[in-house]
Design a protein around this motif. Structure first.
Motif, PDB file in Angstrom:
ATOM      1  N   ARG A  83     -10.256  -0.070  -9.949  1.00  0.00           N
ATOM      2  CA  ARG A  83     -10.024  -0.064  -8.447  1.00  0.00           C
ATOM      3  C   ARG A  83     -11.382   1.269  -8.107  1.00  0.00           C
ATOM      4  O   ARG A  83     -12.452   1.681  -8.469  1.00  0.00           O
ATOM      5  CB  ARG A  83      -9.573   0.940  -7.168  1.00  0.00           C
ATOM      6  CG  ARG A  83      -7.850   0.196  -7.190  1.00  0.00           C
ATOM      7  CD  ARG A  83      -7.375   1.067  -5.709  1.00  0.00           C
ATOM      8  NE  ARG A  83      -6.091   1.092  -5.984  1.00  0.00           N
ATOM      9  CZ  ARG A  83      -4.970   1.827  -5.550  1.00  0.00           C
ATOM     10  NH1 ARG A  83      -5.803   2.977  -5.580  1.00  0.00           N
ATOM     11  NH2 ARG A  83      -3.736   2.370  -6.212  1.00  0.00           N
ATOM     12  N   LYS A 100     -11.956   5.709  -7.811  1.00  0.00           N
ATOM     13  CA  LYS A 100     -11.005   5.940  -8.689  1.00  0.00           C
ATOM     14  C   LYS A 100      -9.679   7.281  -9.026  1.00  0.00           C
ATOM     15  O   LYS A 100      -9.941   8.473  -9.777  1.00  0.00           O
ATOM     16  CB  LYS A 100     -11.271   6.046 -10.515  1.00  0.00           C
ATOM     17  CG  LYS A 100     -12.028   4.407 -10.933  1.00  0.00           C
ATOM     18  CD  LYS A 100     -12.263   4.970 -11.847  1.00  0.00           C
ATOM     19  CE  LYS A 100     -12.780   3.460 -12.854  1.00  0.00           C
ATOM     20  NZ  LYS A 100     -14.192   2.447 -11.891  1.00  0.00           N
ATOM     21  N   ASP A 132     -10.067   4.670   0.270  1.00  0.00           N
ATOM     22  CA  ASP A 132     -10.332   4.685  -0.845  1.00  0.00           C
ATOM     23  C   ASP A 132     -10.321   3.624  -1.339  1.00  0.00           C
ATOM     24  O   ASP A 132     -10.814   3.696  -2.142  1.00  0.00           O
ATOM     25  CB  ASP A 132      -9.467   5.493  -1.784  1.00  0.00           C
ATOM     26  CG  ASP A 132      -9.453   7.384  -1.245  1.00  0.00           C
ATOM     27  OD1 ASP A 132     -10.813   7.671  -0.047  1.00  0.00           O
ATOM     28  OD2 ASP A 132      -9.043   7.338  -1.988  1.00  0.00           O
ATOM     29  N   ILE A 133      -9.400   2.036  -0.852  1.00  0.00           N
ATOM     30  CA  ILE A 133      -9.803   1.098  -1.518  1.00  0.00           C
ATOM     31  C   ILE A 133     -11.262  -0.022  -0.839  1.00  0.00           C
ATOM     32  O   ILE A 133     -11.421  -0.721  -1.816  1.00  0.00           O
ATOM     33  CB  ILE A 133      -8.528   0.040  -1.353  1.00  0.00           C
ATOM     34  CG1 ILE A 133      -7.228   1.152  -2.076  1.00  0.00           C
ATOM     35  CG2 ILE A 133      -8.189  -1.021  -1.563  1.00  0.00           C
ATOM     36  CD1 ILE A 133      -6.229   0.914  -1.913  1.00  0.00           C
ATOM     37  N   THR A 180       1.527  -0.085  -5.493  1.00  0.00           N
ATOM     38  CA  THR A 180       0.279  -0.782  -4.638  1.00  0.00           C
ATOM     39  C   THR A 180      -0.657  -2.015  -5.132  1.00  0.00           C
ATOM     40  O   THR A 180      -0.947  -1.941  -6.273  1.00  0.00           O
ATOM     41  CB  THR A 180      -0.803   0.566  -4.167  1.00  0.00           C
ATOM     42  OG1 THR A 180      -0.225   1.497  -3.634  1.00  0.00           O
ATOM     43  CG2 THR A 180      -1.903   0.297  -3.751  1.00  0.00           C
ATOM     44  N   GLY A 234      -9.106  -8.432  -2.084  1.00  0.00           N
ATOM     45  CA  GLY A 234      -9.927  -7.120  -1.464  1.00  0.00           C
ATOM     46  C   GLY A 234      -9.488  -7.457  -0.061  1.00  0.00           C
ATOM     47  O   GLY A 234      -8.855  -8.682   0.531  1.00  0.00           O
ATOM     48  N   LEU A 262      -4.885   2.349 -10.545  1.00  0.00           N
ATOM     49  CA  LEU A 262      -6.178   3.115 -10.387  1.00  0.00           C
ATOM     50  C   LEU A 262      -7.470   2.939 -10.727  1.00  0.00           C
ATOM     51  O   LEU A 262      -9.012   2.855 -10.390  1.00  0.00           O
ATOM     52  CB  LEU A 262      -5.993   4.304 -10.028  1.00  0.00           C
ATOM     53  CG  LEU A 262      -7.389   5.684  -9.339  1.00  0.00           C
ATOM     54  CD1 LEU A 262      -6.854   5.562  -7.963  1.00  0.00           C
ATOM     55  CD2 LEU A 262      -6.517   6.774  -9.393  1.00  0.00           C
ATOM     56  N   LEU A 289       0.662  -1.293   0.005  1.00  0.00           N
ATOM     57  CA  LEU A 289      -0.110   0.177   0.087  1.00  0.00           C
ATOM     58  C   LEU A 289       0.932   1.456   0.167  1.00  0.00           C
ATOM     59  O   LEU A 289       1.809   1.396   0.961  1.00  0.00           O
ATOM     60  CB  LEU A 289      -1.250   0.302   1.480  1.00  0.00           C
ATOM     61  CG  LEU A 289      -1.362   1.619   1.430  1.00  0.00           C
ATOM     62  CD1 LEU A 289      -2.997   1.225   0.637  1.00  0.00           C
ATOM     63  CD2 LEU A 289      -2.561   1.099   2.531  1.00  0.00           C
ATOM     64  N   ILE A 300      -2.970  -4.558  -4.211  1.00  0.00           N
ATOM     65  CA  ILE A 300      -4.045  -5.476  -3.664  1.00  0.00           C
ATOM     66  C   ILE A 300      -4.298  -5.857  -3.756  1.00  0.00           C
ATOM     67  O   ILE A 300      -4.393  -7.191  -5.041  1.00  0.00           O
ATOM     68  CB  ILE A 300      -5.603  -4.456  -3.215  1.00  0.00           C
ATOM     69  CG1 ILE A 300      -4.569  -2.681  -3.142  1.00  0.00           C
ATOM     70  CG2 ILE A 300      -6.130  -5.085  -2.140  1.00  0.00           C
ATOM     71  CD1 ILE A 300      -4.630  -2.818  -1.834  1.00  0.00           C
TER      72      ILE A 300
END
Lengths: 204, 318
Positions: B32, B35, A140-141, A106, A112, B29, A86, A108
């Motif tokens: 995800r 965004k 934000d993830i 990053t 998730g 991004l 991250l 992930i």
């Protein structure tokens, strides 16, 4: 003459201060190995197993630490724990105070983080600002069920209300010292060293 | 010291590689759920477009918004520019509004340079295409796309890769920016066009030139087709469109002579049937749609590196 005594001791001390920065090893490779093994066990104990765990290392050195902890968890439990990284660069509160910095990876895990327990892993916990940025980045993830923090070294001097859940070693330091973590893979050897002016540990 | 992105030629190899590696991180991004990144919160990016554009303007707008910047779109049509306002007065207006970056597209070559160096504005200037001169972010996104498909090593190096750029080189800012950037990145560029569509002075570019498409493309690792820019043409540069297509268009027959790994690119907008046939444009080796996706990531990288910190990390000197 009586007006000068303050200046006289200055010169001899500023000489050694500048030239004799000392560097001492506080954790060697076997100390680091033992600390990580203990952290792995503590993580398992706290979470009653490895189910739903996700380890996220904060680049650069948090990532190999997360991988090592995951390997130890796998050795104990037999379960593979997802490991990722991250990058918090864009969430830092000092982003505007330095030239734009290169981003770090990053990654992930495909499963998730929603509903899982995320263990953030970093090498040194100092002001706490990196962890604050990491919490914002996580936001934000996805929405983890819980977030825990594992660090190899806690050197104190927190500037935010943040604490670690799992600590390899508490290392009281002075602000003039720097703590350097080297890890094989990123660096040449495993070691934690303190660098600072001679006598720096006295002020700690 | 203010820095700008005016020409692909201003970028050192380190600068270009930093932009491409940053773009590679930002590309993730797009996959995800949220965004958005906070890096440019509170910064204002003005899109100043004196020429029509769809994909470039939208791409810059998406890039700035994904970095949380405020975006002001400013098109020449429907603005005071159509009432006769000069570039200088427009620039002073933008300065008064506190723009941190101005993304400018202009029909006149050199307009972004003028904007950056005149002292009218303090913001960073990003060239989004000026006349027949340069389009550096297009070159960056092309290099990024090539690097993802053809790159070797951990950094996706393009060293020694052969790139053919085919078509209306004379009117193409994309060709010039690509030639400069790809040379910086170590690739070998060959420009292919009819003799009438090469600009004066092309010998001084760091490229090979050829008039024979069939001889070049079997060796190429990437083939980039350029649109014939009829709107910039005043005379006859080739006898007929059909003859141009036959000699310099990429069709199924020519595509069959490409190596298996060779990719087909086009900066858009495409004229199907002219420089590229529909079967080639829609083929598996065509990365034209991916170029658009990559454009957002590359423009995010450029905006982040220019505006994200206390001082820009890349770009030419003022």
């Amino acid at each position: 003459m009586p007006a000068h005594p303050q200046h006289v001791p200055d010169s001899p001390t500023s000489g050694p201060l500048a030239s004799a920065d000392i560097s001492r090893v506080v954790l060697d490779d076997s100390d680091i190995t033992r600390a990580l093994t203990r952290i792995a066990h503590e993580i398992l104990e706290r979470n009653k197993g490895a189910a739903d765990l996700v380890l996220l290392g904060i680049p650069t050195r948090g990532v190999p630490l997360a991988e090592r902890i995951a390997a130890r968890i796998a050795a104990v439990e037999g379960d593979d724990v997802p490991v990722g990284s991250l990058d918090v660069t864009m969430y830092r509160d000092d982003l505007r105070m330095k030239p734009a910095r290169a981003l770090l990876p990053t990654q992930i895990p495909a499963s998730g983080i929603d509903g899982r327990t995320v263990v953030l892993v970093d090498d040194v916990l100092f002001s706490g600002r990196t962890i604050r940025a990491a919490l914002d980045a996580l936001n934000d993830i996805g929405r983890p069920r819980a977030v825990q923090l594992a660090v190899l070294v806690d050197r104190g001097h927190r500037e935010l209300p943040i604490r670690a859940d799992f600590v390899g070693k508490n290392l009281p330091t002075s602000l003039v010292e720097t703590v350097k973590v080297s890890l094989a893979g990123v660096d040449e050897v495993d070691a934690v060293t303190i660098q600072g002016p001679a006598g720096g540990e006295v002020t700690a | 010291m203010k820095r700008h992105l005016l020409s692909a030629g201003d970028l050192t190899r380190d600068d270009a590689e930093l932009i491409l590696s940053t773009a590679a991180e930002l590309r993730e991004l797009a996959d995800r759920p949220i965004k958005k990144l906070p890096a440019l919160r509170g910064r204002t990016v003005v899109n100043l477009f004196f020429e029509d554009s769809t994909r470039t303007r939208i791409s810059f707008e998406a890039a700035a918004k994904r970095l949380s910047a405020d975006v002001i779109n400013f098109a020449a049509k429907g603005s005071s520019l159509s009432k006769g306002e000069s570039l200088k007065d427009t620039a002073l207006t933008l300065e008064a509004m506190g723009a941190d970056a101005v993304v400018v597209r202009h029909g006149a070559s050199g307009a972004p340079h003028r904007l950056a160096n005149s002292g009218w504005v303090r913001s960073s200037v990003v060239n989004a295409g000026d006349g027949t001169h340069e389009h550096p972010t297009q070159a960056l996104l092309d290099a990024f796309t090539m690097s993802r498909h053809l790159g070797t090593g951990p950094k996706g190096s393009l060293d020694g890769r052969r790139i053919a750029i085919v078509g209306d080189v004379l009117h193409s800012r994309v060709a010039r920016s690509n030639a400069l950037l790809l040379h910086t990145l170590g690739a070998e560029v060959t420009l292919v066009a009819p003799p009438t569509l090469f600009p004066v002075g092309v010998e001084s570019w760091p490229v090979e030139i050829s008039y024979d498409l069939d001889a070049v493309i079997p060796k190429a690792d990437a083939v980039m087709m350029l649109r014939v820019q009829r709107e910039r043409m005043s005379g006859g540069f080739f006898p007929t469109a059909r003859e141009y297509s036959r000699r310099y268009g990429l069709d199924g027959r020519r595509m069959a002579t490409l190596q298996d790994h060779t990719i087909v690119m086009h900066p858009g907008p495409m004229v199907r049937g002219m420089e590229i046939t529909a079967d080639v444009a829609d083929a598996d080796r065509s990365v034209i749609v991916e170029q658009v996706t990559n454009g957002v990531a590359v423009r995010m990288a450029v905006l982040y590196l220019l505006l994200g910190g206390s001082e820009p990390a890349v770009g030419g000197e003022e």
